[in-house]
Scaffold this active site. Sequence first.
Site, PDB file in Angstrom:
ATOM      1  N   LYS A   1      -2.100  -1.464  -3.917  1.00  0.00           N
ATOM      2  CA  LYS A   1      -2.954  -0.281  -3.866  1.00  0.00           C
ATOM      3  C   LYS A   1      -2.128   0.993  -3.850  1.00  0.00           C
ATOM      4  O   LYS A   1      -1.171   1.042  -3.087  1.00  0.00           O
ATOM      5  CB  LYS A   1      -3.788  -0.392  -2.581  1.00  0.00           C
ATOM      6  CG  LYS A   1      -4.645   0.794  -2.268  1.00  0.00           C
ATOM      7  CD  LYS A   1      -5.205   0.653  -0.887  1.00  0.00           C
ATOM      8  CE  LYS A   1      -5.991   1.915  -0.576  1.00  0.00           C
ATOM      9  NZ  LYS A   1      -6.482   1.967   0.757  1.00  0.00           N
TER      10      LYS A   1
ATOM     11  N   LYS B   1       0.856  -1.185   0.000  1.00  0.00           N
ATOM     12  CA  LYS B   1       0.000   0.000   0.000  1.00  0.00           C
ATOM     13  C   LYS B   1       0.891   1.233   0.000  1.00  0.00           C
ATOM     14  O   LYS B   1       1.696   1.442   0.917  1.00  0.00           O
ATOM     15  CB  LYS B   1      -0.905  -0.006   1.234  1.00  0.00           C
ATOM     16  CG  LYS B   1      -1.782   1.239   1.326  1.00  0.00           C
ATOM     17  CD  LYS B   1      -2.804   1.115   2.430  1.00  0.00           C
ATOM     18  CE  LYS B   1      -3.617   2.386   2.574  1.00  0.00           C
ATOM     19  NZ  LYS B   1      -4.641   2.277   3.615  1.00  0.00           N
TER      20      LYS B   1
HETATM   21  C1  PBG Z   1      -7.360   3.590   5.494  1.00  0.00           C
HETATM   22  C2  PBG Z   1      -7.733   3.336   4.094  1.00  0.00           C
HETATM   23  C3  PBG Z   1      -7.561   4.238   3.055  1.00  0.00           C
HETATM   24  C4  PBG Z   1      -8.122   3.654   1.926  1.00  0.00           C
HETATM   25  C5  PBG Z   1      -8.617   2.394   2.293  1.00  0.00           C
HETATM   26  N1  PBG Z   1      -8.355   2.215   3.648  1.00  0.00           N
HETATM   27  C6  PBG Z   1      -7.012   5.616   3.050  1.00  0.00           C
HETATM   28  C7  PBG Z   1      -5.711   5.875   3.653  1.00  0.00           C
HETATM   29  O1  PBG Z   1      -4.857   5.007   3.807  1.00  0.00           O
HETATM   30  O2  PBG Z   1      -5.509   7.041   3.999  1.00  0.00           O
HETATM   31  C8  PBG Z   1      -8.177   4.321   0.593  1.00  0.00           C
HETATM   32  C9  PBG Z   1      -9.223   3.856  -0.340  1.00  0.00           C
HETATM   33  C10 PBG Z   1      -9.515   4.799  -1.454  1.00  0.00           C
HETATM   34  O3  PBG Z   1      -8.860   5.853  -1.625  1.00  0.00           O
HETATM   35  O4  PBG Z   1     -10.448   4.484  -2.216  1.00  0.00           O
HETATM   36  N2  PBG Z   1      -6.748   2.610   6.198  1.00  0.00           N
END
Ligand code: PBG
Length: 339
Positions: A263, A202
Amino acid sequence: MPHHPGRYPTTRLRRTRQHDWLRRMVADTALAPADLIWPLFVHEHEASHPVASMPGVERLSIDGIVKAAAEAATLGIPAIALFPVLDARHKTDDGRLALDADNLLCRAVRAVRKETADAVGIICDVALDPYTTHGHDGLLRDGRILNDETVDVLRRQAVVLAEAGCHVVAPSDMMDGRVGAIRAALDAAGRHDVCILSYAAKYASAFYGPFRDALGSHAALATAAALGVADKKTYQMDPANGDEALREVALDLAEGADMVMVKPAGTALDVIWRVKQAFGVPTLAYQVSGEYAMIQAAAANGWLDGRKAAVESVLVMKRAGADCILTYFAPEIARTIRS
Ligand code: PBG
């Protein structure tokens, strides 16, 4: 390198592009509703409330989520991913509501399970950002995000979600060692059946902006900036790195992840490919909020065909090696495929 490159004029690659039936016959990638997961936002109110930066996406009541889950089942979408949107007054510095078995997300999970049983998979994030005043995924002290203390909370959060009936817990926090701790906690609670989908690779990405709008954690992260931790770069990965993604995946698999995720998807197609080639495990990709917003914004301006762009953007994630894609376009794409 193609095995049989051939030579012009005997070989003419346009020959197999002449008709729709022929193009379909030679296509090596196909998108099916079963390749899609639908992320949904649940909030504490009866009326649904649009997310301004994600046209077409709304925060739904628990009833609305139950209806959406039924729609997913009808469309052949295998699972939904549920994200809670809390009113600011329910957020705390330590995000303790995450451990409350009666919190909004747990109630939503129970309601969906009651109505749809096991017809639709329910995936829940394990992370503290919906619950913290500062919007970080972990505990914040003296300008630092604490790793091991956060993991200790996350493993309990995972058990709470499992007990509520969620099928898949998805740690999205990027703390070190959390997958192993969550697996051990689930097993100790007798929940060997609950899967772990780790957000393994991520990235610290600008493309999460609209999601943070949806959760109201954008404003919260401004509070965090005042506390000295403005962004998530000390735990989410640097987009400059590819090899590190493979190390993250290897560690999470060793700790017991059943499925791994890359992601954002659209800016990491190479990483999806490498992960799938290197490990051959269920590899998911998340087309995140910013990717969705870009296509919707351009479509709203008449600058491109939104539906075609949506289908194409997700199809190439599958071609890159993703077994399943989380996308806010899931119902629209499923309907397009089925018609
Ligand atoms: C938070 C989380 C995020 C997303 C999914 N879970 C945002 C972040 O890490 O700040 C992002 C999903 C998206 O942007 O569609 N744990």
